[in-house]
Each structure stands twice: as C-alpha cells, then as structure tokens.
Write a protein that holds these residues in place. Structure first.
Motif, PDB file in Angstrom:
ATOM      1  N   ILE A 110       0.840  -1.616   0.155  1.00 35.48           N
ATOM      2  CA  ILE A 110      -0.174   0.078  -0.065  1.00 35.48           C
ATOM      3  C   ILE A 110       0.493   0.805  -0.473  1.00 35.48           C
ATOM      4  CG2 ILE A 110      -1.841   0.885   1.375  1.00 35.48           C
ATOM      5  CD1 ILE A 110      -3.234  -1.207   0.362  1.00 35.48           C
ATOM      6  N   LEU A 111       2.236   0.967   0.984  1.00 41.36           N
ATOM      7  CA  LEU A 111       2.677   2.194   1.287  1.00 41.36           C
ATOM      8  C   LEU A 111       3.403   2.923  -0.217  1.00 41.36           C
ATOM      9  CD1 LEU A 111       4.105   2.240   5.242  1.00 41.36           C
ATOM     10  CD2 LEU A 111       1.526   3.400   4.173  1.00 41.36           C
ATOM     11  N   LEU A 120      -5.975   5.684   5.950  1.00 46.17           N
ATOM     12  CA  LEU A 120      -6.944   5.126   7.452  1.00 46.17           C
ATOM     13  C   LEU A 120      -6.077   3.907   7.731  1.00 46.17           C
ATOM     14  CD1 LEU A 120      -8.201   7.056   5.164  1.00 46.17           C
ATOM     15  CD2 LEU A 120     -10.239   5.432   5.930  1.00 46.17           C
ATOM     16  N   ILE A 121      -5.252   3.697   8.960  1.00 47.69           N
ATOM     17  CA  ILE A 121      -4.878   3.006   9.537  1.00 47.69           C
ATOM     18  C   ILE A 121      -5.943   2.351  10.969  1.00 47.69           C
ATOM     19  CG2 ILE A 121      -2.884   1.470  11.489  1.00 47.69           C
ATOM     20  CD1 ILE A 121      -1.736   4.851   9.980  1.00 47.69           C
ATOM     21  N   ALA A 122      -5.785   1.037  10.612  1.00 50.79           N
ATOM     22  CA  ALA A 122      -7.105   0.845  11.964  1.00 50.79           C
ATOM     23  C   ALA A 122      -7.019  -0.818  11.905  1.00 50.79           C
ATOM     24  CB  ALA A 122      -8.541   0.780  11.124  1.00 50.79           C
ATOM     25  N   THR A 123      -5.844  -1.001  12.239  1.00 50.19           N
ATOM     26  CA  THR A 123      -5.261  -2.118  12.403  1.00 50.19           C
ATOM     27  C   THR A 123      -5.063  -2.196  14.509  1.00 50.19           C
ATOM     28  OG1 THR A 123      -2.961  -1.645  13.058  1.00 50.19           O
ATOM     29  CG2 THR A 123      -3.375  -1.843  11.058  1.00 50.19           C
ATOM     30  N   GLN A 129       1.349   2.150  16.134  1.00 46.89           N
ATOM     31  CA  GLN A 129       2.888   3.509  16.157  1.00 46.89           C
ATOM     32  C   GLN A 129       3.574   3.026  14.609  1.00 46.89           C
ATOM     33  OE1 GLN A 129       6.399   2.314  16.074  1.00 46.89           O
ATOM     34  NE2 GLN A 129       7.931   3.916  16.954  1.00 46.89           N
ATOM     35  N   THR A 130       4.480   1.651  14.427  1.00 50.02           N
ATOM     36  CA  THR A 130       5.507   0.841  12.839  1.00 50.02           C
ATOM     37  C   THR A 130       3.994   1.017  11.922  1.00 50.02           C
ATOM     38  OG1 THR A 130       5.896  -1.038  14.498  1.00 50.02           O
ATOM     39  CG2 THR A 130       5.842  -1.047  12.067  1.00 50.02           C
ATOM     40  N   ILE A 131       3.055   0.877  11.985  1.00 49.94           N
ATOM     41  CA  ILE A 131       2.642   1.659  10.445  1.00 49.94           C
ATOM     42  C   ILE A 131       2.723   2.566  10.651  1.00 49.94           C
ATOM     43  CG2 ILE A 131       0.899   1.125   8.557  1.00 49.94           C
ATOM     44  CD1 ILE A 131       0.018  -1.581  10.119  1.00 49.94           C
ATOM     45  N   THR A 132       2.093   3.964  11.401  1.00 49.70           N
ATOM     46  CA  THR A 132       1.382   4.916  11.186  1.00 49.70           C
ATOM     47  C   THR A 132       3.209   5.603  10.504  1.00 49.70           C
ATOM     48  OG1 THR A 132       0.012   5.074  13.101  1.00 49.70           O
ATOM     49  CG2 THR A 132       1.197   7.253  12.137  1.00 49.70           C
ATOM     50  N   VAL A 133       4.121   5.842  11.662  1.00 50.17           N
ATOM     51  CA  VAL A 133       5.792   5.839  11.069  1.00 50.17           C
ATOM     52  C   VAL A 133       6.244   5.585   9.684  1.00 50.17           C
ATOM     53  CG1 VAL A 133       7.877   6.146  11.504  1.00 50.17           C
ATOM     54  CG2 VAL A 133       6.125   6.242  13.470  1.00 50.17           C
ATOM     55  N   ALA A 134       5.737   4.656   9.383  1.00 51.48           N
ATOM     56  CA  ALA A 134       5.882   3.745   7.574  1.00 51.48           C
ATOM     57  C   ALA A 134       5.310   4.603   7.180  1.00 51.48           C
ATOM     58  CB  ALA A 134       5.982   2.800   8.062  1.00 51.48           C
ATOM     59  N   ALA A 135       4.216   5.376   6.940  1.00 54.29           N
ATOM     60  CA  ALA A 135       3.485   6.129   6.236  1.00 54.29           C
ATOM     61  C   ALA A 135       3.567   7.113   6.020  1.00 54.29           C
ATOM     62  CB  ALA A 135       1.989   5.741   6.328  1.00 54.29           C
ATOM     63  N   LEU A 136       3.948   7.772   7.309  1.00 52.41           N
ATOM     64  CA  LEU A 136       4.168   9.104   7.053  1.00 52.41           C
ATOM     65  C   LEU A 136       5.588   9.306   6.339  1.00 52.41           C
ATOM     66  CD1 LEU A 136       3.301  10.238  10.662  1.00 52.41           C
ATOM     67  CD2 LEU A 136       2.156  11.263   8.383  1.00 52.41           C
ATOM     68  N   LYS A 137       7.000   8.946   6.457  1.00 48.64           N
ATOM     69  CA  LYS A 137       8.294   8.846   5.792  1.00 48.64           C
ATOM     70  C   LYS A 137       8.004   8.003   4.393  1.00 48.64           C
ATOM     71  CE  LYS A 137      11.168   7.071   9.807  1.00 48.64           C
ATOM     72  NZ  LYS A 137      11.555   6.632  10.671  1.00 48.64           N
ATOM     73  N   ALA A 138       6.630   7.712   3.625  1.00 49.55           N
ATOM     74  CA  ALA A 138       6.108   6.907   2.691  1.00 49.55           C
ATOM     75  C   ALA A 138       5.903   8.105   2.246  1.00 49.55           C
ATOM     76  CB  ALA A 138       5.647   5.724   2.876  1.00 49.55           C
ATOM     77  N   GLY A 139       5.724   9.546   1.997  1.00 44.00           N
ATOM     78  CA  GLY A 139       4.356  10.582   2.067  1.00 44.00           C
ATOM     79  C   GLY A 139       3.283  10.759   2.296  1.00 44.00           C
ATOM     80  N   LYS A 140       2.986   9.637   3.171  1.00 50.93           N
ATOM     81  CA  LYS A 140       1.928   9.710   2.789  1.00 50.93           C
ATOM     82  C   LYS A 140       0.575  10.201   4.123  1.00 50.93           C
ATOM     83  CE  LYS A 140       1.891   6.585  -0.201  1.00 50.93           C
ATOM     84  NZ  LYS A 140       2.111   6.802  -1.931  1.00 50.93           N
ATOM     85  N   HIS A 141      -0.561  10.930   3.923  1.00 50.83           N
ATOM     86  CA  HIS A 141      -1.150  11.383   4.826  1.00 50.83           C
ATOM     87  C   HIS A 141      -1.573  10.500   5.737  1.00 50.83           C
ATOM     88  CE1 HIS A 141      -0.642  15.837   3.612  1.00 50.83           C
ATOM     89  NE2 HIS A 141      -1.145  15.061   2.118  1.00 50.83           N
TER      90      HIS A 141
END
Length: 463
Positions: A110-111, A120-123, A129-141
C-alpha cells in the motif's frame, strides 16, 4: 479558569441583550427546559479526478469499514486499495467498494503505491506506531485510529515523523469534531458552569458483542489468516482465532477498556477545557464475568487528578466501565462545576444551572431555640446572599444538532481532508493524540502496579 469567566460576568454579559452572546438565551428563562438548534456550514466543491484524494484502508475490520464509509461521504475522496491479514475481509472490501480496488495482505505494498495520497490505519493497537511512522515516511497523509499508541514510549516517534514529513496526521477519536464538542468548548469558555470541580464519565454494556466477543468466520484458519504477521512484535504464540478476531481482549495487542473507551473521553475533556491532561491516576477493577481467556478487566474504575492551569481549576475525574451492567447499558459524560453542570454528547449539550443554597434550613436550625433560630435567620438575611442574579441563571438548556446533521464521524474526516487540501491544522494531531492516549494508559499502568501513578502532562512522560 480566568476570573472574567465567572457566573457574575457571564450573567452581566448575557443580560445586556438576549443576543449578547451565543449562550445567553437559557440564562434569561428561569426553571425551564429550553432547546437550541446547533448549526454547521460546510464548503462543498466539485473535484475533478486530478484533484481527488485517493485513500487506502489498512485494517479492514469493523472500525476500518465504518471509518471508510464515513470518509467516502466527503466530496472528492475515493478508495483505491485495502489491506488486511484475513482474506475474507479483502473479499468484503471488493464487495463494498468495487472489484477494481487493489487488495493485499502486506501493508508495505500500500505504502509503495504512488496513486495513494492518504491511508486510514485501523489495525490492532500494537501495530499503530509502526505503520503510522512508515506511512508518514512514505509521504502519505495518515488517519490513525485511537488510541494512537499502545505504550507510552511510542508517541514521540509519531510526533517526530509527522513533523519531519510535513504530512497531515489525524488521530481517529471521531467524536472530537462533533457539534456537541464544539458547543461545549464555547459554553465552558464563556463560564457556563463556573470552575470545573469534577468530570463523571461512564459506559455500561450488557451484550457479548459489547464485551468484544466478536463473531469468528467459519473459514478462519492458518491459510486464510496471516497470524505470524499479526503477532508482529508481540510474543510468539500458536495460531489462535480468538487472539486474531478478538484481539481487544489481550494486553499483547490492545489496550483494554482504557485505550478503547477512556481515550474518547480524554479527547473530549482535554479539548473542551483546553487541558494537557491529568497528572495522577488510581485504578481498580477486575475480570468479573467474561472469563473467556481474556487478560484485561471487564469492570474498570479509575480516578484522575487534574492540576490547576491557566484554563481550569484543579479537579478530579472519575471514569468507569462495566461490561456486565445488568441495568441494560448506557453511558454519560458530565462536567460538573461550581455554578452548573454540562452533559456532553456528540449531537447535543445540556447545561443545568441551579440555585446555590446559602441560607440555613430547618435541618441545621432544629437544635437551636426558637429565639436563636429567628436571630440566625435575621443575620443571614442581612447578608443578602439570596440575590436576583443567583436566581436569574437557573434552569436547563439543551443545544441539539439538527436532524440532517451528518454526524461527528463525518466531521472528523471532513476536518482531515480539508486540512490535506489547505495544508491546514487537524483538530487531533499526534501531540494531542498522545496526551489523550497517555492519560488513558495511566489506568492500565496503575491497575498493573496496584498503586497510583504520576504523569507529567506537559512532557507526556511517566514519573
């Protein structure tokens, strides 16, 4: 609270004219129930395909689906991908949003997609934390469901990642953006209840579903569920359907009733009174009924201390959850002040202001002679404690959302997507999210230690 926001100044401003301030109508009608209708204006525009915000859902469970349904009501939003570790939920995603959407069991796919603007992270909580940080670093809101973190030490990494990425990150305590919260904040700041002295919050449930005994699909097994990935950083255990589909019941993956329910209340409380949060917590409770293998309480009671700040007096908060409430269930959230009380819901706010009894009654006078009683009454009368201004502000007023109100969940996503389009501010950024989650997690910490715990609400650290 600032001295200018006392009952006296509140009444004076309200009495100048019936339209002097937005909260004034209920002040002018003593001992009556008055209804006011709330309103919110939205800015609707037509967006071309190029201006569309493409979203992906990571965690296609119950809350993830409800989140996505609300998000898609906002104009100019389209879902293009979904991720889940159970194949049946990927099939469900296609049923809901079309056979053409991309589905995967690996969130990293996805990222890596360039056509996705926001996720939208609903895990389960232990993956936030892991997916949120990875998503932000991948340039996703990012829209991350509450609680933002499972542990106290995870929040700073999200705050840092959001700041360095420059992307929008909204924490998903959806009641935050409600008309009820917005009006309650205005009323509190206008001095409607004086100085807050107590918060009373409760949530009673009386069903297996309400106690997180969610249904398990008949085809669930080690082939249809990627259980090893689900475990992530949690301790390795053998495949277990209960742990995957009822993860909220386990400390390894969730945050118990505090992270699931307290955090909503802290989000509202801290927003309404502009607070950083409590500085002390004392929790008790236990597993009273739902002894199904879970290792978190089904009855929880926590008392919190809030320190004095520029926006509020020192006060206490009582939070309680009961998953086996024989009464049938219900809930409430009430701010109690020196001059009134305010009950807050997503769609309404009710303020009740009563006359403060300052003169002795027959109860306390009975031990004195008739002559002494007369003298005491005369002395109190000379003080003129029962004034017209104290009577003017009594009564109950309710502010209600209109029937066509789109709801708090919609408003939270409207705020999120508007912030993306305008590079504006969200109502619940990671710093706010950590303060709400941190306050809630204090309950778990105190329950585990079997003693009070102290917290620095400014630095968001355990003491």
């Amino acid at each position: 609270m600032n001295k200018k926001n006392t009952r006296r100044s509140f009444i004076k401003r309200a009495s100048l004219t019936s339209a002097a301030i937005s909260t004034s109508p209920f002040l002018l009608a003593a001992a009556t129930n008055k209804i006011q209708i709330l309103n919110r204006n939205y800015s609707f525009e037509h967006y071309s395909n190029n201006a569309q915000i493409n979203i992906a859902l990571i965690g296609t469970g119950i809350q993830g689906i409800y989140d996505t349904q609300s998000a898609l009501q906002v104009d100019g939003v389209k879902i293009v991908a979904a991720c889940d570790l159970y194949t049946g939920r990927l099939e469900r995603a296609k049923e809901l949003w079309g056979q053409n959407i991309f589905v995967t069991r690996d969130y990293r796919e996805i990222l890596n997609r360039k056509d996705i603007d926001a996720v939208l992270i609903a895990t389960p909580d232990h993956w936030h934390q892991t997916i949120t940080v990875a998503a932000l670093k991948a340039g996703k809101h990012v829209y991350c469901e509450k609680p933002m973190v499972q542990n106290f030490n995870e929040g700073q990494e999200i705050i840092k990642a959001q700041k360095s990425s420059g992307k929008i990150c909204q924490i998903g305590s959806q009641g935050m953006s409600s008309l009820g919260n917005e009006k309650a904040k205005e009323l509190y700041e206008d001095g409607a209840i004086g100085d807050i002295v107590m918060l009373d919050m409760y949530n009673d449930r009386y069903s297996s579903e309400g106690a997180w005994q969610y249904p398990i699909p008949t085809d669930a097994d080690a082939e249809t569920v990627d259980f090893d990935t689900f475990l992530g950083s949690a301790p390795k255990v053998a495949y277990d359907n209960n742990r995957f589909f009822r993860w909220r019941n386990y400390q390894d993956y969730g945050t118990g009733v505090a992270g699931d329910l307290f955090v909503h209340a802290f989000s509202t409380l801290n927003y309404v009174i502009s607070s950083d949060g409590p500085n002390r917590a004392l929790a008790t409770g236990g597993l009273r009924y739902w002894k199904d293998g879970r290792d978190v309480p089904d009855v929880s009671i926590t008392l919190y201390d809030y320190p004095k700040t520029e926006t509020h007096a020192p006060f206490n908060a009582a939070f309680r959850i009961n998953f086996i409430a024989g009464s049938g269930g219900g809930g409430g959230f009430k701010l109690i002040g020196t001059e009134g009380e305010m009950e807050i819901g997503q769609n309404s706010v009710t303020v009740k202001r009563s006359k403060l009894g300052m003169e002795p009654s027959g109860y306390s006078l009975i031990s004195f002679t008739e002559d002494m009683q007369a003298q005491i009454k005369k002395e109190y009368a000379s003080k003129k404690l029962d004034t017209r201004s104290s009577n003017l502000a009594t009564g109950t007023t309710t502010w209600q959302a209109p029937r066509d109100y789109k709801g708090a969940h919609y408003d939270h996503f409207y705020n999120f997507f508007t912030s993306i389009r305008t590079n504006g501010k969200v109502i619940q950024d990671p710093k706010f999210g950590l303060r709400a989650a941190g306050a809630a997690l204090l309950a778990n910490e105190s329950y585990s230690r079997k003693q009070p715990v102290d917290w620095n609400p400014t630095e968001m650290k355990l003491l």
